[in-house]
Design an enzyme around this catalytic site. Structure first.
Site, PDB file in Angstrom:
ATOM      1  N   LYS A  22       0.840  -1.214   0.000  1.00 40.89           N
ATOM      2  CA  LYS A  22       0.000   0.000   0.000  1.00 40.89           C
ATOM      3  C   LYS A  22       0.874   1.263   0.000  1.00 40.89           C
ATOM      4  O   LYS A  22       0.658   2.167  -0.795  1.00 40.89           O
ATOM      5  CB  LYS A  22      -0.921   0.029   1.237  1.00 40.89           C
TER       6      LYS A  22
ATOM      7  N   ARG B 258      -9.910   0.992   8.560  1.00 43.20           N
ATOM      8  CA  ARG B 258      -9.436  -0.347   8.889  1.00 43.20           C
ATOM      9  C   ARG B 258     -10.478  -1.158   9.644  1.00 43.20           C
ATOM     10  O   ARG B 258     -10.226  -2.313  10.002  1.00 43.20           O
ATOM     11  CB  ARG B 258      -8.212  -0.223   9.775  1.00 43.20           C
TER      12      ARG B 258
ATOM     13  N   ARG C 117      11.651  -5.387   5.256  1.00 41.39           N
ATOM     14  CA  ARG C 117      11.447  -3.983   4.864  1.00 41.39           C
ATOM     15  C   ARG C 117      12.400  -3.081   5.657  1.00 41.39           C
ATOM     16  O   ARG C 117      12.616  -3.267   6.849  1.00 41.39           O
ATOM     17  CB  ARG C 117      10.012  -3.549   5.166  1.00 41.39           C
TER      18      ARG C 117
ATOM     19  N   ARG D 269      11.054  -0.652  11.240  1.00 37.00           N
ATOM     20  CA  ARG D 269       9.930  -0.317  12.119  1.00 37.00           C
ATOM     21  C   ARG D 269       9.859  -1.278  13.300  1.00 37.00           C
ATOM     22  O   ARG D 269      10.143  -2.463  13.163  1.00 37.00           O
ATOM     23  CB  ARG D 269       8.617  -0.414  11.316  1.00 37.00           C
TER      24      ARG D 269
ATOM     25  N   ARG E 209      -0.557  -8.691  13.429  1.00 36.65           N
ATOM     26  CA  ARG E 209      -1.177  -7.697  12.517  1.00 36.65           C
ATOM     27  C   ARG E 209      -2.016  -8.406  11.460  1.00 36.65           C
ATOM     28  O   ARG E 209      -3.063  -7.900  11.051  1.00 36.65           O
ATOM     29  CB  ARG E 209      -0.084  -6.836  11.868  1.00 36.65           C
TER      30      ARG E 209
HETATM   31  P1  AP5 Z   1       4.838  -1.609   1.846  1.00 36.90           P
HETATM   32  O1  AP5 Z   1       4.516  -0.834   0.627  1.00 36.90           O
HETATM   33  O2  AP5 Z   1       5.596  -0.952   2.940  1.00 36.90           O
HETATM   34  O3  AP5 Z   1       3.510  -2.353   2.376  1.00 36.90           O
HETATM   35  P2  AP5 Z   1       2.260  -1.789   3.177  1.00 36.90           P
HETATM   36  O4  AP5 Z   1       1.058  -2.458   2.619  1.00 36.90           O
HETATM   37  O5  AP5 Z   1       2.263  -0.301   3.192  1.00 36.90           O
HETATM   38  O6  AP5 Z   1       2.607  -2.399   4.576  1.00 36.90           O
HETATM   39  P3  AP5 Z   1       2.474  -1.817   6.057  1.00 36.90           P
HETATM   40  O7  AP5 Z   1       3.165  -2.835   6.929  1.00 36.90           O
HETATM   41  O8  AP5 Z   1       2.955  -0.407   6.135  1.00 36.90           O
HETATM   42  O9  AP5 Z   1       0.968  -1.884   6.262  1.00 36.90           O
HETATM   43  P4  AP5 Z   1       0.222  -1.820   7.565  1.00 36.90           P
HETATM   44  O10 AP5 Z   1      -1.152  -1.572   7.074  1.00 36.90           O
HETATM   45  O11 AP5 Z   1       0.374  -2.992   8.453  1.00 36.90           O
HETATM   46  O12 AP5 Z   1       0.953  -0.618   8.358  1.00 36.90           O
HETATM   47  P5  AP5 Z   1       0.473   0.823   8.800  1.00 36.90           P
HETATM   48  O13 AP5 Z   1       1.647   1.689   8.862  1.00 36.90           O
HETATM   49  O14 AP5 Z   1      -0.708   1.256   8.025  1.00 36.90           O
HETATM   50  O15 AP5 Z   1       5.646  -2.930   1.360  1.00 36.90           O
HETATM   51  C1  AP5 Z   1       6.135  -3.857   2.320  1.00 36.90           C
HETATM   52  C2  AP5 Z   1       7.499  -4.391   1.863  1.00 36.90           C
HETATM   53  O16 AP5 Z   1       7.324  -5.167   0.671  1.00 36.90           O
HETATM   54  C3  AP5 Z   1       8.517  -3.288   1.512  1.00 36.90           C
HETATM   55  O17 AP5 Z   1       9.785  -3.699   1.910  1.00 36.90           O
HETATM   56  C4  AP5 Z   1       8.421  -3.182  -0.022  1.00 36.90           C
HETATM   57  O18 AP5 Z   1       9.643  -2.735  -0.582  1.00 36.90           O
HETATM   58  C5  AP5 Z   1       8.092  -4.617  -0.411  1.00 36.90           C
HETATM   59  N1  AP5 Z   1       7.262  -4.708  -1.598  1.00 36.90           N
HETATM   60  C6  AP5 Z   1       6.233  -3.881  -1.971  1.00 36.90           C
HETATM   61  N2  AP5 Z   1       5.697  -4.308  -3.130  1.00 36.90           N
HETATM   62  C7  AP5 Z   1       6.383  -5.430  -3.477  1.00 36.90           C
HETATM   63  C8  AP5 Z   1       6.287  -6.329  -4.584  1.00 36.90           C
HETATM   64  N3  AP5 Z   1       5.403  -6.152  -5.556  1.00 36.90           N
HETATM   65  N4  AP5 Z   1       7.146  -7.383  -4.609  1.00 36.90           N
HETATM   66  C9  AP5 Z   1       8.078  -7.568  -3.629  1.00 36.90           C
HETATM   67  N5  AP5 Z   1       8.219  -6.734  -2.550  1.00 36.90           N
HETATM   68  C10 AP5 Z   1       7.375  -5.695  -2.494  1.00 36.90           C
HETATM   69  O19 AP5 Z   1      -0.070   0.524  10.283  1.00 36.90           O
HETATM   70  C11 AP5 Z   1       0.819   0.204  11.335  1.00 36.90           C
HETATM   71  C12 AP5 Z   1       0.047   0.117  12.641  1.00 36.90           C
HETATM   72  O20 AP5 Z   1      -0.547   1.398  12.943  1.00 36.90           O
HETATM   73  C13 AP5 Z   1      -1.141  -0.858  12.655  1.00 36.90           C
HETATM   74  O21 AP5 Z   1      -0.735  -2.183  12.969  1.00 36.90           O
HETATM   75  C14 AP5 Z   1      -2.043  -0.236  13.729  1.00 36.90           C
HETATM   76  O22 AP5 Z   1      -1.572  -0.539  15.022  1.00 36.90           O
HETATM   77  C15 AP5 Z   1      -1.850   1.261  13.510  1.00 36.90           C
HETATM   78  N6  AP5 Z   1      -2.837   1.827  12.567  1.00 36.90           N
HETATM   79  C16 AP5 Z   1      -2.567   2.429  11.369  1.00 36.90           C
HETATM   80  N7  AP5 Z   1      -3.697   2.842  10.783  1.00 36.90           N
HETATM   81  C17 AP5 Z   1      -4.716   2.485  11.625  1.00 36.90           C
HETATM   82  C18 AP5 Z   1      -6.119   2.612  11.547  1.00 36.90           C
HETATM   83  N8  AP5 Z   1      -6.735   3.181  10.486  1.00 36.90           N
HETATM   84  N9  AP5 Z   1      -6.856   2.139  12.591  1.00 36.90           N
HETATM   85  C19 AP5 Z   1      -6.273   1.577  13.676  1.00 36.90           C
HETATM   86  N10 AP5 Z   1      -4.935   1.398  13.782  1.00 36.90           N
HETATM   87  C20 AP5 Z   1      -4.151   1.855  12.763  1.00 36.90           C
END
Ligand code: AP5
Length: 207
Positions: free
Chosen positions: A13, A88, A127, A153, A164
């Site tokens: 994402k 979410r 990552r 992270r 997660r």
């Molecule tokens: P990346 O693009 O970083 O993936 P992502 O989907 O953004 O993953 P996140 O881990 O950031 O998602 P998340 O939803 O768990 O985290 P968030 O910060 O929102 O890609 C991942 C890796 O794969 C990278 O190394 C990339 O290079 C690689 N990659 C990408 N595409 C690829 C491909 N095609 N092939 C191979 N490799 C590839 O949330 C974190 C925490 O915050 C949550 O757990 C929660 O506690 C809190 N939080 C955030 N938002 C909310 C909400 N709305 N409500 C409640 N809690 C929330």
């Protein structure tokens, strides 16, 4: 364009959101990045949220909804935005519908990036992020250039990633039928080269 990217942790994402937002000149609104910024600044909200984040659990809806409400009022979000990681839960989606209704706006599309769980753990655990620019790398699939200062992270440890994934399947996956019933959901295969996934995302968004 008012859009949402949803998908499990590590689906890509953040990677895809940055590309789309650069191309369309709209803000990427990542609730994860906003929460991490609060934590880094040591705000009360950030310190409270960190307890949930480090356990791999979702931060309570009211905290996230309040933060998003403030963000949507900013001028740069008026012409359009891309949410990354929000909503979410169904409660967050309903609250977003209410906020957009008050602003006289509506969503154009919700893109679901699909990747099987067994690939996600490896994606997240390898990552790394550029400490200065925030650019996302992967030690195997998108190696950083030499000299970049990398950070990992706190919640990218295997046990936390698995927690997660449980939160995603239990609390976030119900958004799939929610947006499907509203005719907004577009599914994209998130496996393959990053550039190919970008093509699919842009196609799903009608570009
Ligand atoms: P990346 O693009 O970083 O993936 P992502 O989907 O953004 O993953 P996140 O881990 O950031 O998602 P998340 O939803 O768990 O985290 P968030 O910060 O929102 O890609 C991942 C890796 O794969 C990278 O190394 C990339 O290079 C690689 N990659 C990408 N595409 C690829 C491909 N095609 N092939 C191979 N490799 C590839 O949330 C974190 C925490 O915050 C949550 O757990 C929660 O506690 C809190 N939080 C955030 N938002 C909310 C909400 N709305 N409500 C409640 N809690 C929330």
């Amino acid at each position: 364009m008012r859009t949402i990217l949803i998908g499990p942790p590590g689906a890509g994402k953040g990677t895809q959101a940055k590309i789309v937002c650069d191309q369309w000149h709209i803000p990427q609104i990542s609730t994860g990045d906003m929460l991490r910024a609060h934590k880094a600044q040591g705000t009360t909200l950030g310190l409270e949220a960190a307890k949930f984040m480090s356990a791999g659990a979702l931060v309570p809806d009211e905290v996230v909804i309040g933060m998003v409400e403030e963000r949507l009022k900013q001028d740069d979000a008026k012409p359009g935005f891309l949410f990354d990681g929000f909503p979410r839960t169904v409660a967050q989606a309903e609250a977003l519908d209410g906020l957009l209704g008050k602003l006289g706006q509506k969503l154009d599309a919700v893109v679901l990036i699909e990747v099987a769980d067994d690939l996600l753990v490896e994606r997240v655990c390898f990552r790394r992020t550029d400490k200065v620019t925030g650019r996302i790398y992967h030690l195997k699939y998108s190696a950083p250039p030499p000299g970049v200062e990398l950070v990992q992270r706190d919640d990218d440890k295997e046990d936390t990633v698995r927690a997660r994934l449980v939160a995603y399947h239990g609390q976030t996956a119900p958004l799939i039928p929610y947006y499907e019933q509203r005719g907004l959901l577009r599914r994209v295969d998130g496996v393959g080269e990053m550039a190919k996934v970008t093509e699919r995302v842009l196609k799903a968004l009608g570009n």
